[in-house]
Every structure is written in C-alpha cells, then in structure tokens.
Design an enzyme around this catalytic site. Structure first.
Site, PDB file in Angstrom:
ATOM      1  N   TYR A 159     -17.912   1.277 -28.107  1.00  0.00           N
ATOM      2  CA  TYR A 159     -16.488   1.451 -28.362  1.00  0.00           C
ATOM      3  C   TYR A 159     -16.019   0.286 -29.203  1.00  0.00           C
ATOM      4  CZ  TYR A 159     -15.190  -2.180 -24.974  1.00  0.00           C
ATOM      5  OH  TYR A 159     -15.031  -3.372 -24.324  1.00  0.00           O
TER       6      TYR A 159
ATOM      7  N   LYS B 288     -12.879 -13.839 -14.603  1.00  0.00           N
ATOM      8  CA  LYS B 288     -13.633 -12.599 -14.824  1.00  0.00           C
ATOM      9  C   LYS B 288     -15.052 -12.845 -14.319  1.00  0.00           C
ATOM     10  CE  LYS B 288     -14.863  -9.024 -18.128  1.00  0.00           C
ATOM     11  NZ  LYS B 288     -14.724  -8.417 -19.449  1.00  0.00           N
TER      12      LYS B 288
HETATM   13  C1  SIN Z   1     -12.029  -7.935 -24.901  1.00  0.00           C
HETATM   14  O1  SIN Z   1     -11.929  -8.887 -24.142  1.00  0.00           O
HETATM   15  O2  SIN Z   1     -11.308  -7.793 -25.897  1.00  0.00           O
HETATM   16  C2  SIN Z   1     -13.068  -6.889 -24.652  1.00  0.00           C
HETATM   17  C3  SIN Z   1     -13.327  -6.643 -23.220  1.00  0.00           C
HETATM   18  C4  SIN Z   1     -12.157  -6.115 -22.469  1.00  0.00           C
HETATM   19  O3  SIN Z   1     -11.020  -6.076 -22.900  1.00  0.00           O
HETATM   20  O4  SIN Z   1     -12.408  -5.701 -21.317  1.00  0.00           O
END
Ligand code: SIN
Length: 332
Positions: free
Chosen positions: A30, A169
C-alpha cells in the site's frame, strides 16, 4: 440571514498523511498518505454529530519521512488554532511509525490547555476492516470533550487514549501496537464515548518551559544503538557529523561497553550532551548504577525511550548545555 450558531464544538483537523490515509496497491503493498483529508472525513459522515470541523492538509507523507520542518509547521499551526477562542481543540492525523515523537514534541512546545489529539491507523483506508474511520471518530470525540483539557497531547487508537509522553509503538503491524507501559492509559474511548483516568504528572503544553520561535535553532541529536561487541566508531561518527547531543540506546540499564563508553566520555569533554536510555523497551534508567554519570557528565533518560529522549534533548539543548540542568529537565 445570519447562519444559526451550531451547538457543536469547532475542532481544527490537521492532516499529515500516514497509513490512515493509505491506499492499497496491487499485491500486498500500500501507499501511505495517498488520500486527502477531505476523503478521510467524507468516509466518516458520523463526524458531523460530534463537531464542526475546519480541515487543513499540513503535509502528505508517510511518517518515516517526518522532519523537524514539518514538526515546526504543525506546532505553529496548532498553536495558532488553539489561540483562537472559537476553536475547542485540535486533531492531527499522522502515520503511526513516528507518531509518538511528533506527539511528544507538540506536548513540549504547544502552550495550550485545549485538547490536542493525534490519530493514525494500522490498516490503510482501503483495506478490509480498516481501523482509521473509528479511530478518527474517537479522536474527534476526545478532542471535543472539555474533559480532555489540560491532559497534554493525547494519542487515540484502537479504542485507547494514550499520553504522548508515555506511549510507544510496539508492534510492526497489529492494531494493538500502542502501549503505555509505565504509567498506563490516559483513558478508553468506546464508539465516541471517552473515559479518562488519572491526569499526567510531568510538565507539558501550557506548563512547558520550551518556547519555539521561527529563530530557534534545533540542534542535531543522534541515537546510537548499543550491542555486544560495540566499538566507538558510530559515536565518533555522530560527533564528527556535528551532533550536539547523543542518545545511547544502551543495553539493559542504559549500559555500553568500554570502547563506546570512552567515546561518550570524550564527546562530553567536547561539549556534546550524552543521554543514556535503554534498548529494552521498558524500565527506568537511573543515574550512577553501573556507570559513574556524575564523573562522566552523562544524563540518565529516566523512563524515556531513545526516540523520546532524543526529542526532549533537542529541545533541552535550546535552553542549556549544562548536564545538571539537562538532567533536571529529564526528571521533570
Ligand atoms: C506511517 O507511519 O506513515 C506508516 C505506518 C502507519 O501509519 O501505520
């Protein structure tokens, strides 16, 4: 005829991209930040029952590409919005990869008691069972409630409300990736109904000592990851690259082997601030346990993970280079 005054709070919604705005490509992949904020809002018509939304696309990137330039722009736009008496709160859509860093930065530089909520998603907007729409709905609900005031910057995902300072995270792909291991959740939010727990204890937002102006220069701060058999090469390289601060993602209790320790001690003598954090993902790094911080002039990260310690050190170095004053900032 004058327009009737809406009883709903007015929320400023800033968009930066991320998977919440992602669109699937052929195969398993994606593209983050493919969709506009208008498209995300249009997918959740129920938002109109919560708030009047003013929307603004601040950036359109995957958060691995987040920069201090965008942080500064977000901080300035958020501050301006919240200084407007007509605005009740702010929501920022953001990729989850570096959301904790952006959230903590804003927690330290935006001076307002009004709610500031970051929100993202683990599944792209076009995926089966995308989590973005409910996360966005919950984030706006949290920002719209006066009970969210004076709690610092919050992160909403997976029906949970986290303090930006506490959250990390912890999983590459799963919906329950965000954890606040030390001090726990700021609250829960069930289909737009927030429930708050104890407020944060460390200084934030309106009580923060950090003031960012367009002229404030943010120093280079690098993170160096410690490991068995580590030598001094990366520490010396960071100093040679112009780092004014170093965060060590140390082994265990923020430790590092003799060659790397010697390089850090030499860096301090050259005016570089060295903060010891830990690569373990949990626990407090205390002063003077296996390493003599007092003698070497190091700073202990307390409970901040390396990426959060880096954010605080960047801002702290705009105020002082004195290790004792820096340590005080890490404990308050
Ligand atoms: C991002 O940090 O832009 C990609 C991953 C996400 O949003 O979960």
């Amino acid at each position: 005829m004058p327009r009737p005054v809406s009883p709903l709070p007015r929320i400023r919604l800033f968009a930066t991209g991320g998977t919440i705005a992602g669109a699937q490509t052929a195969g398993r992949g994606y593209r983050a930040a493919a969709l506009s904020i208008e498209a995300l809002v249009a997918a959740v018509p129920q938002l109109s029952s919560l708030a009047q939304l003013d929307i603004e696309q601040v950036a359109k990137l995957g958060s691995q590409d987040m920069t201090e330039t965008v942080w500064r722009k977000l901080a300035a736009r958020t501050q301006a919005a919240l200084d407007d008496p007509a605005i009740a709160g702010a929501v920022i859509t953001h990729g989850t990869d570096t959301m904790e860093e952006t959230g903590y930065f804003l927690n330290l530089v935006v001076h307002s008691e009004k709610p500031i909520v970051l929100v993202g998603a683990m599944r792209p907007a076009t995926a089966m069972s995308a989590d973005g729409p409910m996360n966005l709905f919950n984030a706006v609900a949290v920002a719209a409630t006066p009970a969210a005031r004076a709690r610092g910057v919050l992160i909403v995902a997976n029906d949970e409300i986290h303090f930006a300072r506490e959250v990390a995270k912890t999983n590459t792909t799963q919906l329950g990736t965000f954890h606040s291991g030390h001090r726990g959740l700021a609250g829960l939010v069930n289909a737009g109904r927030p429930h708050f727990y104890a407020p944060p204890v460390r200084r934030h937002t309106a009580a923060s000592e950090f003031v960012l102006t367009p002229r404030t220069a943010l120093p280079r701060v690098d993170i160096v990851f410690a490991h068995a058999g580590m030598d001094r090469a990366l520490i010396d390289a960071a100093v040679a690259a112009g780092a004014r601060g170093l965060v060590i993602a140390g082994v265990g209790d923020g430790n590092l082997g003799a060659p790397a320790l010697a390089a850090c001690a030499a860096a301090v003598k050259n005016g570089v601030a060295v903060v010891r954090s830990s690569r373990t993902g949990g626990g407090v790094v205390e002063r003077n346990i296996e390493i003599d911080d007092n003698r070497l002039g190091f700073i202990a990260a307390d409970e901040l993970n390396p990426q959060k310690a880096r954010v605080l050190l960047i801002l702290a170095l705009t105020r002082t280079g004195d290790p004792r004053a820096l340590q005080e900032m890490f404990t308050t």
